[in-house]
Scaffold this motif. Structure first.
Motif, PDB file in Angstrom:
ATOM      1  N   LYS A  17       0.808  -1.223   0.000  1.00 55.34           N
ATOM      2  CA  LYS A  17       0.000   0.000   0.000  1.00 55.34           C
ATOM      3  C   LYS A  17       0.841   1.273   0.000  1.00 55.34           C
ATOM      4  CE  LYS A  17      -4.002  -2.271   1.844  1.00 55.34           C
ATOM      5  NZ  LYS A  17      -4.775  -2.640   3.010  1.00 55.34           N
ATOM      6  N   GLN A  21       3.029   2.276  -7.323  1.00 57.61           N
ATOM      7  CA  GLN A  21       2.095   1.588  -8.207  1.00 57.61           C
ATOM      8  C   GLN A  21       0.709   1.501  -7.564  1.00 57.61           C
ATOM      9  OE1 GLN A  21       5.181   0.595  -7.457  1.00 57.61           O
ATOM     10  NE2 GLN A  21       6.215  -0.246  -9.241  1.00 57.61           N
ATOM     11  N   TYR A  22       0.673   1.130  -6.306  1.00 56.51           N
ATOM     12  CA  TYR A  22      -0.594   1.011  -5.582  1.00 56.51           C
ATOM     13  C   TYR A  22      -1.237   2.388  -5.413  1.00 56.51           C
ATOM     14  CZ  TYR A  22      -3.985  -0.655  -2.135  1.00 56.51           C
ATOM     15  OH  TYR A  22      -5.142  -0.980  -1.476  1.00 56.51           O
ATOM     16  N   LYS A  23      -0.432   3.345  -5.001  1.00 59.42           N
ATOM     17  CA  LYS A  23      -0.961   4.691  -4.748  1.00 59.42           C
ATOM     18  C   LYS A  23      -1.520   5.337  -6.013  1.00 59.42           C
ATOM     19  CE  LYS A  23       1.794   5.904  -0.715  1.00 59.42           C
ATOM     20  NZ  LYS A  23       2.840   6.785  -0.192  1.00 59.42           N
ATOM     21  N   ILE A  25      -2.986   3.922  -8.536  1.00 58.94           N
ATOM     22  CA  ILE A  25      -4.282   3.338  -8.885  1.00 58.94           C
ATOM     23  C   ILE A  25      -5.326   3.704  -7.831  1.00 58.94           C
ATOM     24  CG2 ILE A  25      -5.525   1.144  -9.173  1.00 58.94           C
ATOM     25  CD1 ILE A  25      -2.923   0.056 -10.416  1.00 58.94           C
ATOM     26  N   GLN A  26      -4.909   3.780  -6.591  1.00 59.61           N
ATOM     27  CA  GLN A  26      -5.812   4.078  -5.479  1.00 59.61           C
ATOM     28  C   GLN A  26      -6.539   5.397  -5.702  1.00 59.61           C
ATOM     29  OE1 GLN A  26      -3.827   4.712  -1.741  1.00 59.61           O
ATOM     30  NE2 GLN A  26      -5.557   3.913  -0.577  1.00 59.61           N
ATOM     31  N   GLU A  29      -9.284   4.327  -8.909  1.00 57.51           N
ATOM     32  CA  GLU A  29     -10.133   3.146  -8.958  1.00 57.51           C
ATOM     33  C   GLU A  29     -10.298   2.528  -7.581  1.00 57.51           C
ATOM     34  OE1 GLU A  29      -9.713   0.220 -11.967  1.00 57.51           O
ATOM     35  OE2 GLU A  29      -8.602   1.550 -13.273  1.00 57.51           O
ATOM     36  N   GLU A  31     -10.612  -0.988  -7.231  1.00 54.20           N
ATOM     37  CA  GLU A  31      -9.778  -2.184  -7.256  1.00 54.20           C
ATOM     38  C   GLU A  31      -8.324  -1.774  -7.368  1.00 54.20           C
ATOM     39  OE1 GLU A  31     -10.870  -5.410  -9.805  1.00 54.20           O
ATOM     40  OE2 GLU A  31     -12.987  -4.890  -9.661  1.00 54.20           O
ATOM     41  N   ASN A  32      -7.442  -2.636  -6.882  1.00 54.37           N
ATOM     42  CA  ASN A  32      -6.031  -2.295  -6.883  1.00 54.37           C
ATOM     43  C   ASN A  32      -5.204  -3.572  -6.853  1.00 54.37           C
ATOM     44  OD1 ASN A  32      -3.575  -0.845  -6.560  1.00 54.37           O
ATOM     45  ND2 ASN A  32      -4.637   0.722  -5.373  1.00 54.37           N
ATOM     46  N   TYR A  33      -3.894  -3.411  -6.769  1.00 59.99           N
ATOM     47  CA  TYR A  33      -3.007  -4.568  -6.657  1.00 59.99           C
ATOM     48  C   TYR A  33      -3.405  -5.403  -5.446  1.00 59.99           C
ATOM     49  CZ  TYR A  33       0.343  -2.863 -10.093  1.00 59.99           C
ATOM     50  OH  TYR A  33       0.950  -2.459 -11.258  1.00 59.99           O
ATOM     51  N   TYR A  56      -2.386  -6.746 -10.533  1.00 68.78           N
ATOM     52  CA  TYR A  56      -3.527  -5.898 -10.841  1.00 68.78           C
ATOM     53  C   TYR A  56      -3.756  -6.067 -12.333  1.00 68.78           C
ATOM     54  CZ  TYR A  56      -6.195  -1.700 -11.899  1.00 68.78           C
ATOM     55  OH  TYR A  56      -7.151  -0.826 -12.351  1.00 68.78           O
TER      56      TYR A  56
END
Length: 168
Positions: A17, A21-23, A25-26, A29, A31-33, A56
């Motif tokens: 988190k 990469q996670y941030k 998409i967060q 969207e 959905e996420n990794y 993801y």
């Protein structure tokens, strides 16, 4: 610092988190990794190396949650031989693996039936893991949409091919 399975999963999820990469998409969207598998080397209570794969869609990242946040590898593929069997051959153990990850490995093995497995000992260890953890064809059929062949028969087919090739 001694750990258990739940603590390793938690530090892996917390690390995920924090990745860029996670941030990224967060922000756009829901959905996420998600973590698809965790490997460790050493003992589960004192692992000296942990490798986590998160996915993801068709994007994969891998990281060691015991290291710096900047050391995240991105990839657009996940190959059973190089990502799973290679690690198992290097004495890593599977801490956790989602049913979908098993589904993908079994499906790829079936689709690439004639492809040579490079990391044979890792393949053997994966088959043993599946057997010891009751990951069977029936289990995958009940928990995913798997409709392929049994991995045990694939293992025997591939090992016969390797042995026949060596005898030539």
């Amino acid at each position: 610092m001694q750990l258990n399975k739940e603590e390793i999963y938690k530090i892996s999820d917390d690390f995920l988190k924090l990745t860029k990469q996670y941030k990224s998409i967060q922000e756009i969207e829901q959905e996420n990794y998600e973590i698809s598998c965790i490997f460790f080397n050493g003992s589960i209570t004192l692992p000296y190396d942990i490798l986590v794969y998160a996915e993801y869609g068709d994007d994969f990242i891998s990281f060691n949650p015991l290291e710096d946040i900047g050391l995240v590898q991105s990839s657009y593929s996940f190959h059973f031989d190089s990502e799973v069997f290679r690690l198992l051959e290097k004495n890593y153990q599977i801490l956790s693996m989602t049913d979908e990850c098993h589904y993908n490995i079994w499906t790829m093995l079936g689709e690439y039936r004639n492809e040579k497995v490079i990391h044979k000992q890792g393949f053997r260890r994966y088959v043993e893991y599946c057997k010891n953890n009751e990951i069977t064809k029936q289990y995958l059929q009940e928990n995913t949409s798997y409709d392929g062949v049994d991995i045990t028969s694939l293992y025997h087919q591939k090992m016969r091919k390797i042995n026949n090739y060596k005898e030539r």
